[in-house]
Each structure stands twice: as structure tokens, then as C-alpha cells.
Design a protein around this motif. Structure first.
Motif, PDB file in Angstrom:
ATOM      1  N   ALA A 167       0.820  -1.217   0.000  1.00  0.00           N
ATOM      2  CA  ALA A 167       0.000   0.000   0.000  1.00  0.00           C
ATOM      3  C   ALA A 167       0.845   1.255   0.000  1.00  0.00           C
ATOM      4  CB  ALA A 167      -0.920   0.002   1.216  1.00  0.00           C
ATOM      5  N   GLY A 168       2.123   1.125   0.361  1.00  0.00           N
ATOM      6  CA  GLY A 168       2.975   2.303   0.388  1.00  0.00           C
ATOM      7  C   GLY A 168       4.260   2.026   1.127  1.00  0.00           C
ATOM      8  N   VAL A 169       5.010   3.105   1.324  1.00  0.00           N
ATOM      9  CA  VAL A 169       6.319   3.014   1.964  1.00  0.00           C
ATOM     10  C   VAL A 169       6.515   4.191   2.905  1.00  0.00           C
ATOM     11  CG1 VAL A 169       7.478   1.672   0.153  1.00  0.00           C
ATOM     12  CG2 VAL A 169       7.349   4.166  -0.054  1.00  0.00           C
ATOM     13  N   GLY A 170       7.414   4.012   3.853  1.00  0.00           N
ATOM     14  CA  GLY A 170       7.781   5.085   4.766  1.00  0.00           C
ATOM     15  C   GLY A 170       9.251   4.964   5.105  1.00  0.00           C
ATOM     16  N   ILE A 171       9.844   6.052   5.594  1.00  0.00           N
ATOM     17  CA  ILE A 171      11.278   6.066   5.850  1.00  0.00           C
ATOM     18  C   ILE A 171      11.585   7.114   6.906  1.00  0.00           C
ATOM     19  CG2 ILE A 171      11.913   7.808   4.118  1.00  0.00           C
ATOM     20  CD1 ILE A 171      14.181   5.809   3.237  1.00  0.00           C
ATOM     21  N   ALA A 205       6.179   6.593  -8.465  1.00  0.00           N
ATOM     22  CA  ALA A 205       5.665   5.228  -8.603  1.00  0.00           C
ATOM     23  C   ALA A 205       4.566   4.937  -7.594  1.00  0.00           C
ATOM     24  CB  ALA A 205       6.812   4.230  -8.444  1.00  0.00           C
ATOM     25  N   VAL A 206       4.771   5.319  -6.344  1.00  0.00           N
ATOM     26  CA  VAL A 206       3.787   5.015  -5.299  1.00  0.00           C
ATOM     27  C   VAL A 206       2.547   5.892  -5.443  1.00  0.00           C
ATOM     28  CG1 VAL A 206       3.372   4.923  -2.807  1.00  0.00           C
ATOM     29  CG2 VAL A 206       5.602   4.250  -3.726  1.00  0.00           C
ATOM     30  N   LEU A 207       2.759   7.176  -5.692  1.00  0.00           N
ATOM     31  CA  LEU A 207       1.632   8.099  -5.732  1.00  0.00           C
ATOM     32  C   LEU A 207       0.808   7.959  -7.009  1.00  0.00           C
ATOM     33  CD1 LEU A 207       3.365  11.211  -4.160  1.00  0.00           C
ATOM     34  CD2 LEU A 207       1.797   9.602  -3.069  1.00  0.00           C
ATOM     35  N   ALA A 208       1.368   7.350  -8.046  1.00  0.00           N
ATOM     36  CA  ALA A 208       0.584   7.073  -9.261  1.00  0.00           C
ATOM     37  C   ALA A 208      -0.587   6.154  -8.948  1.00  0.00           C
ATOM     38  CB  ALA A 208       1.476   6.439 -10.322  1.00  0.00           C
ATOM     39  N   GLU A 209      -0.456   5.358  -7.886  1.00  0.00           N
ATOM     40  CA  GLU A 209      -1.509   4.427  -7.485  1.00  0.00           C
ATOM     41  C   GLU A 209      -2.236   4.905  -6.227  1.00  0.00           C
ATOM     42  OE1 GLU A 209      -0.019   0.426  -7.303  1.00  0.00           O
ATOM     43  OE2 GLU A 209       1.213   0.676  -9.089  1.00  0.00           O
ATOM     44  N   ASN A 210      -2.114   6.204  -5.920  1.00  0.00           N
ATOM     45  CA  ASN A 210      -2.717   6.773  -4.709  1.00  0.00           C
ATOM     46  C   ASN A 210      -2.250   6.040  -3.457  1.00  0.00           C
ATOM     47  OD1 ASN A 210      -4.084   8.638  -6.285  1.00  0.00           O
ATOM     48  ND2 ASN A 210      -6.027   7.531  -6.246  1.00  0.00           N
ATOM     49  N   GLY A 211      -0.975   5.629  -3.483  1.00  0.00           N
ATOM     50  CA  GLY A 211      -0.410   4.933  -2.345  1.00  0.00           C
ATOM     51  C   GLY A 211       0.046   5.881  -1.255  1.00  0.00           C
TER      52      GLY A 211
END
Length: 238
Positions: free
Chosen positions: A169-173, A191-197
Motif C-alpha cells: 500500500a505504500g512506503v515510509g522512511i 511510482a507510489v503516488l501514481a496508485e494513490n499509495g
């Protein structure tokens, strides 16, 4: 009436993954400062009130698709259920602390899965680089020199694997970017936000989380059309 699946959240501990917000926090070069102004005092008004100003991508924060896509969704578009997610934590300090330009690779993910099992679909993958410990030293946190910033991030091959083969669903750092400091394309955000992640940056206390089993509850300000928001990220530990 449709049958609704009952979901239970059982926990023994709650850990905040957000840094306190003050005017001394590390700021992305060119971003507006954090400012507080007292507008009412107990002595004069009978109550205490301040106004504050800061960038939408400052402190512990979540990015929105419209920060990189003209027709992207704003931060207020995320439904509440999208902000409650299982989390896994990948500790890459052994690779990053000697190499501030390190990019997390598919090999790092495979090594983690060999020990902990496959990453569950719908998870948020949190990357513990150790940069959370530099938060009170902005110079070290950004590693700025003539070539720009130097801090680790997620590599393009790794994010492709996570999105395509693990459906995360997404990533964090715990750095100021899921894209490493030398990035000029912000490919991981794209890449992540293209899928509303979900993209979470400037996290802390990742060292206090288990590799698996935690549940994230991500609180954002519903800023209409916002490019992002400071975030109160809570981890529920079973």
C-alpha cells in the motif's frame, strides 16, 4: 444487508512515529520555516492560542499524489480506511550508515523475507536507515554539499518489486525522502503516488517496532487540495 467483515485490532503498546514540530526541525532546502505566533494569552484573554505556519511536506509527513501529478488526488482524498495498514520494518542500517547514498535493493527485501516471510499485500513497508537519530542535527540529516543532499532512500528496482509483486500500500522512511538525497527524478514518489499509495517521510522510533505485526494508524490534516500534510503516525504493537 451485506455481510461486513469484523476487523479486530489487539495491541499491548502504542508508539508514536512522529517527531515533535518546532521551528528547529530540519527543513527541505527552500521550504518555508515553521513559525508560531501567539494570538491569545491566559493573562489578557483568559485562554492560550497560537497560529502556526509550515510547509505541507515538513516534519513527519505524508505526500499526496497532486504533489507530483497535475491531476492527482489531494491529501484530503484518502479515505479513512486507507490510512490503517499493517506495517513491516526493514532495517538497513548495516548498509546505510557507511554509505549515505545507499538505495534499498530487491536483495535487501529478499533477505528480509528469507527471515520473516513474504510481505503481506496491502502493507506499508517502513525502512529504518538510522537517519532518525540525526534529526536534531540538520546538517547531518541532509548531508548537504556541493553535489546536493546525501541520505539513503529506496531504489527503483526495489519499489517496482514491492508494488508489482507484493502489492504494498505504500512506503515510509526515517529520512526526508523515500527517494535518496541525490535523486533528481523522485521516481519512488512518482511510482507510489501514481496508485494513490502512501508515502511517509521523516518517521522516527522505527527501532522500537517489530519487523512484522504492527498496525499503522496515519492521522493527516484534511487540507483541501493539499499536496501533503504533517502526520501523526501511530504504531499499534501486539
Amino acid at each position: 444487508m451485506a455481510n461486513m467483515a469484523v476487523k479486530q485490532l489487539q495491541f499491548q503498546q502504542v508508539i508514536s512515529l512522529s517527531h515533535p514540530i518546532n521551528p528547529r526541525i530540519p527543513l527541505w532546502p527552500g521550504d518555508p520555516p515553521v513559525e508560531f505566533e501567539e494570538v491569545a494569552s491566559l493573562e489578557q484573554d483568559g485562554y492560550f492560542l497560537r497560529r502556526f505556519s509550515m510547509g505541507e511536506h515538513s516534519a513527519t509527513h505524508m505526500n499526496a499524489p497532486n504533489s507530483f501529478y497535475a491531476n492527482g488526488m489531494g491529501i484530503d482524498g484518502y479515505p479513512a480506511e486507507a490510512l490503517v495498514r499493517p506495517a513491516v520494518v526493514i532495517d538497513v542500517r548495516g548498509k546505510t550508515l557507511g554509505n549515505p547514498d545507499y538505495e534499498i535493493s530487491p536483495q535487501d527485501i529478499h533477505a528480509w523475507e528469507h527471515q520473516h516471510g513474504l510481505i503481506e499485500s496491502g502493507s506499508v513497508v517502513l525502512v529504518y536507515t538510522g537517519w532518525q537519530h540525526f534529526w536534531n542535527d540538520p546538517a547531518a540529516f541532509f548531508g548537504q554539499d556541493a553535489q546536493g543532499s546525501h541520505f539513503p532512500g529506496i531504489g527503483e528496482a526495489a519499489i517496482s518489486f514491492l508494488l508489482e509483486h507484493r502489492q504494498v500500500a505504500g512506503v515510509g522512511i526515517d529520512t526526508h525522502g523515500v527517494d535518496f538525497g541525490q535523486s533528481s527524478t523522485f521516481a519512488i514518489n512518482h511510482a507510489v503516488l501514481a496508485e494513490n499509495g502512501i508515502v511517509l517521510e521523516c518517521l522516527t522510533h522505527l527501532d522500537r517496532l517489530p519487523a512484522t505485526g504492527a498496525t499503522l494508524v496515519i492521522g493527516v490534516l484534511a487540507l483541501e487540495g493539499g499536496s501533503g500534510s504533517p502526520a501523526a503516525v501511530m504504531a499499534f504493537i501486539p
